[in-house]
Design a protein around this motif. Structure first.
Motif, PDB file in Angstrom:
ATOM      1  N   ASN A 228       9.762  58.755  27.086  1.00 44.77           N
ATOM      2  CA  ASN A 228       8.313  58.655  26.933  1.00 44.77           C
ATOM      3  C   ASN A 228       7.850  59.306  25.636  1.00 44.77           C
ATOM      4  O   ASN A 228       8.644  59.875  24.887  1.00 44.77           O
TER       5      ASN A 228
ATOM      6  N   TYR B  95       7.019  53.231  26.038  1.00 43.30           N
ATOM      7  CA  TYR B  95       8.292  53.868  26.361  1.00 43.30           C
ATOM      8  C   TYR B  95       9.395  53.227  25.536  1.00 43.30           C
ATOM      9  O   TYR B  95       9.425  52.010  25.365  1.00 43.30           O
TER      10      TYR B  95
ATOM     11  N   ARG C 243       8.511  49.237  25.423  1.00 39.70           N
ATOM     12  CA  ARG C 243       7.789  48.513  26.466  1.00 39.70           C
ATOM     13  C   ARG C 243       6.562  49.319  26.882  1.00 39.70           C
ATOM     14  O   ARG C 243       6.552  50.536  26.822  1.00 39.70           O
ATOM     15  N   GLY C 244       5.570  48.591  27.340  1.00 39.56           N
ATOM     16  CA  GLY C 244       4.386  49.226  27.885  1.00 39.56           C
ATOM     17  C   GLY C 244       4.525  49.427  29.383  1.00 39.56           C
ATOM     18  O   GLY C 244       5.544  49.072  29.992  1.00 39.56           O
ATOM     19  N   ASP C 245       3.476  49.988  29.992  1.00 42.63           N
ATOM     20  CA  ASP C 245       3.474  50.224  31.439  1.00 42.63           C
ATOM     21  C   ASP C 245       3.722  48.953  32.245  1.00 42.63           C
ATOM     22  O   ASP C 245       4.322  48.983  33.309  1.00 42.63           O
ATOM     23  N   SER C 246       3.248  47.835  31.740  1.00 39.72           N
ATOM     24  CA  SER C 246       3.402  46.575  32.468  1.00 39.72           C
ATOM     25  C   SER C 246       4.801  45.976  32.318  1.00 39.72           C
ATOM     26  O   SER C 246       5.119  44.978  32.955  1.00 39.72           O
TER      27      SER C 246
ATOM     28  N   HIS D 260       0.863  54.778  26.511  1.00 41.59           N
ATOM     29  CA  HIS D 260       1.589  54.194  27.642  1.00 41.59           C
ATOM     30  C   HIS D 260       2.760  53.323  27.187  1.00 41.59           C
ATOM     31  O   HIS D 260       3.005  52.245  27.728  1.00 41.59           O
TER      32      HIS D 260
END
Length: 93
Positions: A47, A87, A4-7, A85
């Protein structure tokens, strides 16, 4: 497992999940601190900086804990390493 990204958007997903066995639950936290963080019911997030440690643990994982999920976890680690960014999420039930 998913990347997944930051969003929170999914970038990639695995088809296999971790097979939770007594062998997996009994991994020594001193030898497998990253994988020891996994539980069958909770989420664990890693991360980009943690990818080399996680990959090293996957490389020395006992055969009793092996399975399709290990190959897919390695592939997802590479996605995280190549991106920004991103994870790797181990998603519990």
């Amino acid at each position: 497992m998913a990347v997944r990204g930051d969003s929170g958007d999914f970038v990639a997903r695995a088809k296999a999940g971790v097979v939770w066995t007594a062998d997996f639950a009994n991994l020594d936290p001193a030898d497998f601190p990253m994988l020891w963080a996994l539980t069958p019911y909770g989420d664990a997030v890693f991360n980009q900086r943690q990818m080399p440690l996680l990959l090293a643990e996957l490389d020395r994982l006992p055969a009793a804990c092996d399975g399709d999920w290990v190959v897919q976890a390695r592939e997802l680690c590479q996605v995280v390493e190549r991106g920004l960014h991103l994870y790797l999420w181990f998603i519990g039930d």
